[in-house]
Design a protein around this motif. Structure first.
Motif, PDB file in Angstrom:
ATOM      1  N   PRO A   1      46.631  38.141  51.191  1.00 54.25           N
ATOM      2  CA  PRO A   1      46.523  38.579  49.454  1.00 54.25           C
ATOM      3  C   PRO A   1      47.435  38.425  48.953  1.00 54.25           C
ATOM      4  O   PRO A   1      48.681  38.116  49.793  1.00 54.25           O
ATOM      5  CB  PRO A   1      46.660  40.269  49.844  1.00 54.25           C
ATOM      6  CG  PRO A   1      47.492  40.845  50.730  1.00 54.25           C
ATOM      7  CD  PRO A   1      46.569  39.442  51.999  1.00 54.25           C
ATOM      8  N   PRO A   2      47.061  37.932  47.663  1.00 55.38           N
ATOM      9  CA  PRO A   2      45.496  38.292  47.681  1.00 55.38           C
ATOM     10  C   PRO A   2      44.947  36.992  46.771  1.00 55.38           C
ATOM     11  O   PRO A   2      44.298  38.379  46.192  1.00 55.38           O
ATOM     12  CB  PRO A   2      46.534  38.877  45.319  1.00 55.38           C
ATOM     13  CG  PRO A   2      47.756  38.046  44.962  1.00 55.38           C
ATOM     14  CD  PRO A   2      48.527  37.597  47.000  1.00 55.38           C
TER      15      PRO A   2
ATOM     16  N   TYR B   1      36.790  43.438  44.835  1.00 57.51           N
ATOM     17  CA  TYR B   1      37.776  42.443  45.004  1.00 57.51           C
ATOM     18  C   TYR B   1      39.261  43.077  44.731  1.00 57.51           C
ATOM     19  O   TYR B   1      40.428  43.087  46.288  1.00 57.51           O
ATOM     20  CB  TYR B   1      37.754  41.730  44.356  1.00 57.51           C
ATOM     21  CG  TYR B   1      38.496  40.342  44.898  1.00 57.51           C
ATOM     22  CD1 TYR B   1      38.932  38.929  45.881  1.00 57.51           C
ATOM     23  CD2 TYR B   1      39.808  40.164  43.765  1.00 57.51           C
ATOM     24  CE1 TYR B   1      39.239  38.637  45.958  1.00 57.51           C
ATOM     25  CE2 TYR B   1      41.026  39.022  44.084  1.00 57.51           C
ATOM     26  CZ  TYR B   1      40.830  38.586  44.930  1.00 57.51           C
ATOM     27  OH  TYR B   1      41.617  37.349  45.983  1.00 57.51           O
ATOM     28  N   ASN B   2      39.006  44.694  44.323  1.00 55.61           N
ATOM     29  CA  ASN B   2      41.262  44.427  44.237  1.00 55.61           C
ATOM     30  C   ASN B   2      41.447  45.482  44.777  1.00 55.61           C
ATOM     31  O   ASN B   2      42.406  45.857  45.374  1.00 55.61           O
ATOM     32  CB  ASN B   2      40.988  45.055  42.443  1.00 55.61           C
ATOM     33  CG  ASN B   2      39.899  45.999  42.389  1.00 55.61           C
ATOM     34  OD1 ASN B   2      39.078  46.017  43.400  1.00 55.61           O
ATOM     35  ND2 ASN B   2      39.550  46.897  41.473  1.00 55.61           N
TER      36      ASN B   2
ATOM     37  N   ALA C   1      49.149  42.993  39.549  1.00 55.54           N
ATOM     38  CA  ALA C   1      49.077  43.822  38.414  1.00 55.54           C
ATOM     39  C   ALA C   1      47.759  44.433  37.866  1.00 55.54           C
ATOM     40  O   ALA C   1      47.025  45.014  37.702  1.00 55.54           O
ATOM     41  CB  ALA C   1      50.272  43.630  38.148  1.00 55.54           C
ATOM     42  N   THR C   2      47.321  43.008  37.508  1.00 56.68           N
ATOM     43  CA  THR C   2      45.713  42.926  36.613  1.00 56.68           C
ATOM     44  C   THR C   2      44.526  43.290  37.583  1.00 56.68           C
ATOM     45  O   THR C   2      43.617  43.918  37.198  1.00 56.68           O
ATOM     46  CB  THR C   2      45.288  41.805  36.230  1.00 56.68           C
ATOM     47  OG1 THR C   2      46.244  41.152  35.481  1.00 56.68           O
ATOM     48  CG2 THR C   2      44.342  41.783  35.463  1.00 56.68           C
ATOM     49  N   LEU C   3      44.742  42.579  39.129  1.00 53.96           N
ATOM     50  CA  LEU C   3      43.563  43.382  39.881  1.00 53.96           C
ATOM     51  C   LEU C   3      43.890  45.264  39.792  1.00 53.96           C
ATOM     52  O   LEU C   3      42.864  45.396  40.165  1.00 53.96           O
ATOM     53  CB  LEU C   3      43.409  42.648  40.937  1.00 53.96           C
ATOM     54  CG  LEU C   3      43.135  40.584  41.147  1.00 53.96           C
ATOM     55  CD1 LEU C   3      43.488  39.970  42.781  1.00 53.96           C
ATOM     56  CD2 LEU C   3      41.999  40.689  41.034  1.00 53.96           C
ATOM     57  N   LEU C   4      44.820  45.332  40.597  1.00 52.02           N
ATOM     58  CA  LEU C   4      45.047  46.960  40.894  1.00 52.02           C
ATOM     59  C   LEU C   4      44.802  47.259  39.453  1.00 52.02           C
ATOM     60  O   LEU C   4      44.120  48.785  39.425  1.00 52.02           O
ATOM     61  CB  LEU C   4      46.401  46.819  41.313  1.00 52.02           C
ATOM     62  CG  LEU C   4      47.004  45.870  42.399  1.00 52.02           C
ATOM     63  CD1 LEU C   4      48.363  46.224  42.708  1.00 52.02           C
ATOM     64  CD2 LEU C   4      45.678  46.685  44.084  1.00 52.02           C
TER      65      LEU C   4
ATOM     66  N   ILE D   1      33.923  35.408  48.266  1.00 50.62           N
ATOM     67  CA  ILE D   1      32.469  35.828  48.442  1.00 50.62           C
ATOM     68  C   ILE D   1      32.315  36.244  48.833  1.00 50.62           C
ATOM     69  O   ILE D   1      31.419  37.396  49.336  1.00 50.62           O
ATOM     70  CB  ILE D   1      32.195  34.420  49.218  1.00 50.62           C
ATOM     71  CG1 ILE D   1      32.366  33.066  48.349  1.00 50.62           C
ATOM     72  CG2 ILE D   1      30.872  34.468  50.056  1.00 50.62           C
ATOM     73  CD1 ILE D   1      31.967  31.926  49.417  1.00 50.62           C
ATOM     74  N   MET D   2      33.656  37.103  49.999  1.00 50.16           N
ATOM     75  CA  MET D   2      33.263  38.182  50.793  1.00 50.16           C
ATOM     76  C   MET D   2      33.079  39.428  50.197  1.00 50.16           C
ATOM     77  O   MET D   2      32.799  40.538  50.159  1.00 50.16           O
ATOM     78  CB  MET D   2      34.686  38.376  51.751  1.00 50.16           C
ATOM     79  CG  MET D   2      34.726  39.588  52.804  1.00 50.16           C
ATOM     80  SD  MET D   2      36.069  39.875  53.598  1.00 50.16           S
ATOM     81  CE  MET D   2      36.302  38.306  54.257  1.00 50.16           C
ATOM     82  N   ALA D   3      33.742  39.422  48.807  1.00 47.04           N
ATOM     83  CA  ALA D   3      34.064  40.437  47.832  1.00 47.04           C
ATOM     84  C   ALA D   3      32.776  40.553  47.707  1.00 47.04           C
ATOM     85  O   ALA D   3      31.650  42.310  47.311  1.00 47.04           O
ATOM     86  CB  ALA D   3      35.218  40.451  46.363  1.00 47.04           C
ATOM     87  N   GLN D   4      31.859  39.565  47.405  1.00 45.94           N
ATOM     88  CA  GLN D   4      30.154  40.029  47.091  1.00 45.94           C
ATOM     89  C   GLN D   4      29.498  39.963  48.060  1.00 45.94           C
ATOM     90  O   GLN D   4      28.227  40.832  47.926  1.00 45.94           O
ATOM     91  CB  GLN D   4      29.988  38.540  46.185  1.00 45.94           C
ATOM     92  CG  GLN D   4      30.577  37.670  44.957  1.00 45.94           C
ATOM     93  CD  GLN D   4      30.617  39.000  44.461  1.00 45.94           C
ATOM     94  OE1 GLN D   4      29.399  38.897  43.501  1.00 45.94           O
ATOM     95  NE2 GLN D   4      31.086  38.479  43.044  1.00 45.94           N
TER      96      GLN D   4
END
Length: 711
Positions: free
Chosen positions: A328-329, A347-348, A407-410, A337-340
């Motif tokens: 990651p990230p 995703y985060n 940081a943006t994702l979290l 695709i896994m997150a979908q």
């Protein structure tokens, strides 16, 4: 690396004899083209280069624009995404790699006819135009395609013709830049959809060609424009472009320097550093083979110089480069695709869940290398040959784009927004560095020599603009194989869904395994590895997530995220699993080693990758699907188990291991990884016995040496 005269070898640069020169880079390029189909694109385009380059720049610019403003719905956006990609594929990738060679025929007319000449042959221009027409047909006829008339009466003849041609063009484009195996699988899926009523097993009602074509090409929910392409258009392209920007701003070299400074001086240091550097680069490159060649042209010669055998150096690089897609990230492209697919995990959250499995994978690789180095008495590098801490500190700003993305994702923002922030940060840092490292010195020098600083500034600005344009072109070209793979994987996934094949395969596999859960896991693992030998990571994950993952979470008490991570892991590990281990073969080409020996050794170094998926399936706490005390307990036991397995496979723990000690270490390590307290205690006892035997032998060795007669 940009270094001043004061930063030569003793100040931290690598010695010249281990730097890849022009010849090494050319050799690496040849290896990459041999083993990586996506690298076999035309480089001699002539004046066509202006057209192709302009189209590539426009393609990248459109995705950046759409990420900001989102002007179209997902289906229309996906149609433009596929249209641009197919056009570029047909203009860049020849029908056969033989057409990349210099023409041997004396007949220029024949060379022009088959396309073996400088530029783009006429038939590829026609195919590119047809691909644009078929894909944009959805964009310009959107209202018609979603109208009630189509729902009631059906598609018109023109719609069906466009769908048939569109499917064929997607398959041909994929064959050119991804390879034949995935096209064969997609072709078999289409045949199964049409002739399913005649199948001796796994039969269904059957569909006609018109129905199959329109389901696959003129449907926004499945087929070519299903989830994989939607994720590719919205997320994957942006992160691939982010990776290109990072690599063009020399962050890859910074990763190398950082890893060698941190681990280079220890036992087996060059190989340990290669694992760290290649893992970091693989995270953003998303291609096992490409990363093996790019990193390996630098790290493999250093490992060989340190005493590692060529096949071990190749295997080490291939193992690390392959594992980079687990990091990651970014995790390559399949993670988006896994997150979908896994509705319960954003995703985060996914990038946090993936930290422990990725860490265990690389820990296992480092342990294997450590014990291999200890057994063979391999030392680390001279600290004077390593990059200086000062040179690294001066480049720490290069990590800022990754920090911004994490940081943006979290913080809960979307992956699209995080990618845009990361791209903007990386471009800003690159431009600032270019200004301070090039502009200021050159302008000062021009003033001293009486030349116009304004003219020099204009030249440098043009150079910067050219560099940005090159980034845009490279971003589009890098995404083409991924887009093609997503489109064709959508064909397979759409067919599996529309025919009900997935549920039939699941019940058949369970019957074959006699309902035994561990045997089902084994069969799913084999299926993922076999598919991965012919499919790129993204396509492999899409297919296995559609067919194999549901078997685990539908029929057994397995969390959905654990099932998807299981197939994701083994799809990636196919790149280092003999007999078709492309990453290991590419590393062997760089190291001049035996390819199969490199593949077998990579399998041994990456042993943790084959253990960890079973561990988190049997104990999901490793994926943070439990309490913190469960997670810590099982992770600690897994780490001790990996030490036992690595030392047993490597033949060294405290000293060289004899056969019985190796058996005890491997059996004990394997039992410790199994998440059952009684079984783990048996494993701990077995490892303890091996450690006691090693301590006793190590104490006897000095005494025997003293008693030995002097010659």
């Amino acid at each position: 690396m940009n270094r001043t005269a004061a930063e030569q070898p003793r100040a931290g640069a690598f010695p010249e004899d281990v730097k890849p020169g022009a010849a090494a880079e050319e050799s690496a390029e040849e290896v990459l083209r041999e083993h990586d189909i996506s690298s076999r694109f035309r480089t001699e385009l002539g004046w066509w280069g202006w057209l192709v380059g302009g189209l590539a720049v426009a393609f990248t610019a459109y995705h950046l624009y759409s990420a900001f403003y989102r002007p179209y719905n997902t289906w229309m956006h996906g149609s433009l995404h596929v249209a641009g990609a197919l056009a570029l594929i047909f203009l860049l990738y020849p029908a056969s790699k033989k057409l990349l060679r210099t023409p041997t025929s004396t007949s220029r007319a024949l060379s022009l006819l088959v396309g073996r000449h400088r530029g783009v042959p006429w038939y590829d221009v026609l195919l590119a135009g047809a691909a644009v027409y078929c894909s944009t047909y959805i964009f310009f006829n959107y209202d018609h395609l979603v109208s009630n008339r189509v729902q009631l009466v059906g598609f018109e003849d023109q719609d069906i013709l466009v769908a048939l041609v569109g499917v064929a063009l997607v398959l041909e484009a994929t064959r050119r830049c991804v390879g034949l195996p995935i096209v064969i699988i997609a072709g078999l899926a289409i045949v199964y959809a049409v002739y399913g009523d005649n199948m001796p097993m796994f039969s269904h009602r059957g569909q006609d060609w018109d129905e199959v074509a329109t389901n696959l090409f003129l449907s926004s929910g499945q087929g070519i424009f299903g989830t994989p392409i939607q994720v590719s258009a919205n997320f994957i392209f942006l992160f691939l472009f982010f990776a290109v920007v990072l690599m063009r701003t020399n962050i890859g070299q910074f990763f190398n320097d950082l890893a060698f400074r941190a681990a280079g001086k220890y036992s087996g240091g060059p190989a340990k550093a290669a694992v760290g550097a290649s893992g970091l680069q693989g995270m953003i490159s998303g291609s096992s083979v490409a990363n093996t060649v790019a990193s390996g042209s630098f790290t493999i010669p250093i490992m060989k110089k340190a005493g590692f055998k060529p096949h071990v150096a190749a295997a080490t690089e291939a193992t690390a480069s392959t594992g980079g897609q687990l990091m990651p990230p970014i995790m390559g492209a399949a993670a988006f695709i896994m997150a979908q697919n896994v509705a319960e995990v954003e995703y985060n959250e996914l990038i946090v869940i993936a930290i422990i499995p990725a860490g265990l994978y690389f820990l296992g690789a480092l342990l294997s290398i450590h014990f291999e180095a200890k057994r063979n008495g391999l030392k680390g590098m001279d600290p004077a040959e390593l990059p200086s801490w000062r040179s690294l500190l001066l480049r720490m700003d290069m990590l800022l784009p990754l920090v911004i993305i994490i940081a943006t994702l979290l913080s809960g923002m979307s992956a699209m927004r995080a990618a845009l922030f990361g791209i903007g940060t990386a471009l800003a840092i690159g431009l600032l560095r270019a200004t301070f490292e090039n502009f200021v010195p050159l302008i000062a020098q021009a003033s001293k020599q009486g030349r116009s600083p304004l003219a020099e500034s204009a030249k440098l600005l043009l150079a910067l603009l050219h560099a940005v344009v090159e980034m845009f072109i490279a971003g589009a070209r890098t995404a083409l194989p991924v887009i093609a793979a997503c489109a064709t994987a959508g064909i397979v996934a759409g067919t599996v869904t529309s025919t009900g094949l997935g549920s039939q395969l699941g019940s058949g596999l369970i019957q074959l395994a006699g309902g035994n859960f561990l045997l089902v896991l084994f069969f799913v693992m084999i299926a993922c590895i076999v598919l991965g030998m012919g499919l790129p990571t993204t396509a492999n994950y899409v297919v296995t997530a559609t067919v194999a993952a549901p078997i685990l979470y539908t029929n057994f008490d397995v969390p959905m995220i654990a099932a998807h991570m299981f197939v994701f892991f083994f799809g990636i590990l196919a790149d280092i699993t003999p007999p078709v281990c492309l990453a290991a073969y590419a590393g062997a080409g760089i190291a001049n080693a035996n390819p199969m020996a490199a593949g077998v050794t990579a399998l041994k170094i990456a042993f943790a990758g084959f253990i960890i998926p079973y561990a988190f399936i049997l104990q999901p706490a490793i994926l943070l699907q439990g309490t913190w005390d469960e997670t810590l307990r099982y992770v600690a036991m897994t780490i001790v188990g990996l030490v036992g397995l690595a030392s047993g496979l490597g033949g060294y723990l405290l000293t060289r291991a004899i056969v019985i000690e190796r058996v005890l270490l491997m059996v004990g390590g394997a039992l410790l990884v199994y998440p059952d307290m009684f079984v783990s205690m048996v494993g701990m006892v077995a490892m303890g016995v091996a450690v006691i035997m090693q301590l006793a032998r190590r104490r006897r060795a000095p005494a025997q040496a003293e008693e030995a007669p002097v010659a």
